[in-house]
Structure formats: structure tokens, C-alpha cells
Enzyme design. Structure first.
Site, PDB file in Angstrom:
ATOM      1  N   GLU A   1      44.177   5.951 -27.606  1.00 14.66           N
ATOM      2  CA  GLU A   1      44.767   5.713 -26.282  1.00 14.66           C
ATOM      3  C   GLU A   1      45.629   4.450 -26.201  1.00 14.66           C
ATOM      4  O   GLU A   1      45.254   3.473 -25.545  1.00 14.66           O
ATOM      5  CB  GLU A   1      43.663   5.644 -25.220  1.00 14.66           C
ATOM      6  CG  GLU A   1      42.882   6.930 -25.081  1.00 14.66           C
ATOM      7  CD  GLU A   1      42.022   6.985 -23.823  1.00 14.66           C
ATOM      8  OE1 GLU A   1      41.955   5.975 -23.093  1.00 14.66           O
ATOM      9  OE2 GLU A   1      41.432   8.041 -23.553  1.00 14.66           O
TER      10      GLU A   1
ATOM     11  N   GLU B   1      38.436  13.533 -26.713  1.00 12.77           N
ATOM     12  CA  GLU B   1      37.455  12.969 -25.776  1.00 12.77           C
ATOM     13  C   GLU B   1      37.508  13.746 -24.472  1.00 12.77           C
ATOM     14  O   GLU B   1      38.603  14.089 -23.997  1.00 12.77           O
ATOM     15  CB  GLU B   1      37.770  11.508 -25.407  1.00 12.77           C
ATOM     16  CG  GLU B   1      37.360  10.484 -26.415  1.00 12.77           C
ATOM     17  CD  GLU B   1      37.581   9.055 -25.897  1.00 12.77           C
ATOM     18  OE1 GLU B   1      37.514   8.817 -24.674  1.00 12.77           O
ATOM     19  OE2 GLU B   1      37.837   8.188 -26.748  1.00 12.77           O
TER      20      GLU B   1
END
Ligand code: NOJ
Length: 454
Positions: free
Chosen positions: A177, A366
Site C-alpha cells: 500500500e 488483504e
């Protein structure tokens, strides 16, 4: 009791996703390992940031976390026992290279060797993330992600990981991320290293976009048969109304949340916006017109999604001129993080990335939910978390049926851990952790997964 239920409650079994599908759980080094000064490891930016007053709920630090450094064998056995076939974890840069670059710490190599070997012994495919937010503090002292030297440091780190572990690890994720660590860490000050500076943010973005492609090239060069990916956080951005200024505000937020890193990776350069933000970046980085250098042909892209956002025009917010309308105000269901539960938006954002056309394969690296878990009679009946997983797997199944190529799903996360600025307050685990005793207790959601994967 859920433990004895055979039906997954969602109308299909895990086998509906095919025999080669990667079913995994994901963790990260800073959130799980603890042992921050053991065996030659140096401090990371999170160890230092967490010591500041008021930045982490209840003043918790990552010093102990789940003690995965010492308990990895039992924890990997748990992954296996819950029926997963893959395990995603990250490498602590400061455990491997305590000086940030330069000399390798053999204890660090040995630890990850052990973790990898333990995965293989248990029949789990290791997925290794190179960078999950824990920069060595020594590198932060020289500017961290704002310094152009970061690209040299990162290449060195990536090469060492590839050479040390590439004989056994074939699945790699370069960055976790990048929007998260550049914005929260360098612009909003909510995450380590706690900086609040737009120009720092823009430079960090530029360097991270280069690092994600260069990391890919290094892995390609040094690991035979590697499957290389990187991860992106993403959120469907829904305009509050169809009025022009709300639509424009939503487009700007969409650029930041969804397009900022994937487009340079796909060779498109940085995306354009109507407020000149990217223009400012180009001006700041005049000498760095590196469209080619930011491009890399990944084998797959890892998407990480938790919630959508509803956005409206807001003239009081500098530059971006947009703000979110919270799920609470909109009276829709939300988790303990205040994040909306909306499986349709999960489906929409997956399809949106697939529409780029240039992505070969997607994995969900995720997805999960934090709730206020409570013990009743020695058990944790986390029905809301089970329902979150069920509805999101149904949405994923619809995407596959509609032709999106998806090869894996990783639940966040194996066990309750150090949830960054939330400390131990937000629990995402399938396994409960008592942070005083380190006792692990499988939640009902963990048993649900076991039955689903059986
Ligand atoms: C994204 C991050 O990669 C992970 O570290 C974090 O714990 C989860 N989202 C939940 O916030």
C-alpha cells in the site's frame, strides 16, 4: 456451535475458486514480530514514532506485538490448522540490514530462513512482502522516502532478499500500500515517520513509484520462476450527489486512492487531476521524468480493500477540496474502525482495476474487518466478522463468474496484532491474542474458515 457446521452459509465451497487458488492469511513484520532489539536488529521508524506521546492509542508500541519472532512455529501451524494453503508475511528491513544498507545481519537471514522453511514443511506457499512500512530509522535520519537515495537503498535491500530467499520463495510483493505509507506518514502525520508536508508527500510518492518497478526488475533478475506482484489499497469512491462539484471532488479522491500508483506502473505516468496536484509534483521533480523507470510488467496485482468512501465537494479543505461523509452519518453498517461494510463496492472496485486491461491477474492480498470481540464461555463468537467474510467472498465469486482473473484471497489477518496508530484497540484477527500472556484463542471466524476450506 459453529465448529460443527458443514455448510459455509454462502452457497458454494472454497473449491468453487479452482484447485490452484491461493487461500491465505496475511501478516506483517512490524505488526507481529516484536523482538525489536533482538539479535542485532535496529529500530524502525515505527519503534521510534510509537514512543511519541499521543500518537498511538493507549501508548502501545510494536516492541512485543504478538512475539511472532519467537512463536512463529506455533503460529504457522495455526495457519495450517485453519486450512489455508498460503501465508503472506513481510521482511523487517532493519532486522536484515541494521545499518539500512551495507552489512547483512546473519541472524536476520536465519530468522526468515526458518519462517520460510516452516511454511514449506507445513505445505504453505510463502508470499513475501519486501516493504510493509517499517523503514529502518537510520534511513529516516537521512530523509527516508523523501530522499532520492531511497531508491539505491531499496535496490540493495531487494537484491539481498531475492538472493537469500529466492531459491524457496517464488511469490513476491514489492510494496505494501504505497498510498498508505506516503500519505499517512509524510503528509498527514498519523503514521511513522509522522511528517506533515505536502512536498515531502509528493517526493515520497515519486520515489515509491520508482521503487515498486525497480523492486520488480530486481526480483525478475535474481529469482528463477518468480511470480511478482505488488499491492495497492483501493476504495470505490462514490460521489455524494450527481452535481458537478461533487463529481469533480470524487474524481480527485479517486485519483489519490486508486490511480496514483497503478497508472505509473502500467506505463501511463502519473494521472492528471483538475487542481494541478500532479502538475506540482512534476514541477518539484523536474529532472525526474521517469515514466519508463516507473513501469514494470507485474505477473499479478494485489488489491487490498476494506470499504468504499462517499465524497462531497468541500471548499475548506486545501488543494483537494473534498471530504468524506462518514458511514455513521449515512446510517449504513460499519466496523469498529468506522469503515463501511459494503460487498458490492468490493466487487465494483475489483472490476474497475480489471478494466485497465493491462493487468494479467489479480489477487486480493488483504480484506477483513475489526470488531469489538468479546469472550463468552471461553469462546469468541464474532458473527459479524464471519458475515463480513461471507458477503465479500460472494462478491469475489461474482467477479470471477463475470470473467475477472483472480488467483488468490488473503484474509487480514491471522491474529490480533499491532494495528498501527490504533495500537491494540482494533482487532482484525481470526485468532484472538491476549497481549499480556500471548495466549492465542481461535475465534469462531477462524473455525468458519477451517470449515469453509476443508
Ligand atoms: C492495510 C495494511 O496493509 C495493514 O498493515 C493494516 O493492518 C490493515 N490494512 C488494516 O488496517
Amino acid at each position: 456451535m459453529i465448529q460443527h457446521q458443514n455448510d459455509s452459509g454462502i452457497g458454494f465451497k472454497a473449491s468453487a475458486f479452482g484447485p490452484d487458488f491461493h487461500w491465505g492469511v496475511a501478516i506483517s513484520a512490524a505488526q507481529n514480530e516484536g523482538a525489536v532489539l533482538s539479535d542485532g536488529r535496529s529500530l524502525s521508524i515505527w519503534d521510534v514514532f510509537a514512543r511519541r506521546r499521543g500518537v498511538i492509542k493507549r501508548g502501545v508500541t510494536p516492541a512485543q506485538a504478538c512475539d511472532f519472532y519467537r512463536r512463529y512455529k506455533e503460529d504457522i501451524m495455526l495457519v495450517k490448522a485453519l486450512g489455508f494453503n498460503s501465508f503472506r508475511f513481510s521482511i523487517s528491513w532493519s532486522r536484515l540490514l541494521p545499518d539500512g544498507s551495507g552489512k547483512v545481519n546473519e541472524h536476520g537471514i536465519r530468522f526468515y530462513d526458518d519462517v520460510i522453511n516452516e511454511c514449506l514443511l507445513n505445505g504453505l506457499t510463502p508470499f513475501v512482502t519486501l516493504y510493509h512500512w517499517d523503514l529502518p530509522q537510520v534511513l529516516q535520519q537521512q530523509g527516508g522516502w523523501v530522499s532520492p537515495l531511497i531508491n539505491k537503498w531499496f535496490r540493495h535491500f531487494a537484491k539481498i532478499c531475492a538472493k537469500a530467499f529466492g531459491d524457496r520463495v517464488k511469490h513476491w510483493l514489492v510494496l505494501n500500500e504505497p498510498v498508505g505509507f506516503t500519505s499517512l506518514g509524510y503528509m498527514l502525520g498519523k503514521h511513522a515517520p509522522g511528517k506533515q508536508n505536502l512536498s515531502f508527500f509528493l517526493r515520497a510518492v515519486h520515489h515509491a513509484a520508482i521503487a515498486q518497478a525497480e523492486g520488480g526488475r530486481i526480483l525478475r533478475k535474481h529469482v528463477d520462476g518468480a511470480r511478482i506482484g505488488t499491492t495497492f489499497s483501493c476504495s470505490e469512491v462514490i460521489p455524494a450527489t450527481l452535481q458537478q462539484n461533487d463529481l469533480a471532488a470524487a474524481a480527485r479522491i479517486d485519483l489519490l486512492l486508486n490511480r496514483l500508483f497503478v497508472e505509473p506502473l502500467l506505463g501511463k505516468g502519473f494521472p492528471e487531476d483538475d487542481k494541478g496536484l500532479m502538475d506540482k509534483m512534476n514541477r518539484e521533480n523536474l529532472s525526474w521524468k521517469y515514466t519508463d523507470r516507473m513501469q514494470f510488467n507485474m505477473d499479478f496485482i494485489g488489491l487490498q480493500n476494506y470499504f468504499p468512501v462517499v465524497v462531497k465537494h468541500n471548499a475548506f479543505i486545501p488543494i483537494i477540496q473534498a471530504s468524506e461523509i462518514s458511514p455513521k452519518r449515512r446510517q449504513v453498517p460499519f466496523t469498529a474502525m468506522g469503515w463501511e461494510v459494503n460487498p458490492t463496492s468490493f466487487q465494483n472496485i475489483i472490476k474497475r482495476f480489471w478494466k485497465y486491461g493491462a493487468i494479467k491477474e489479480l489477487m486480493i492480498t488483504e480484506n477483513g474487518a475489526a470488531y469489538k470481540d468479546r469472550f463468552t464461555g471461553g469462546q469468541i463468537n464474532d458473527a459479524e466478522r464471519i458475515s463480513y467474510f461471507q458477503s465479500h467472498l460472494q462478491a469475489l465469486n461474482r467477479c470471477m463468474k463475470d470473467g475477472v482473473r483472480i488467483s488468490g484471497y488473503f484474509a487480514w489477518t491471522l491474529m490480533d496484532n499491532f494495528e498501527w496508530a490504533e495500537g491494540h484497540e482494533a482487532r482484525f484477527g481470526l485468532v484472538h491474542v491476549d497481549f499480556k500472556t500471548q495466549l492465542r484463542t481461535i475465534k469462531d471466524s477462524g473455525y468458519w474458515w477451517r470449515d469453509f476450506l476443508r
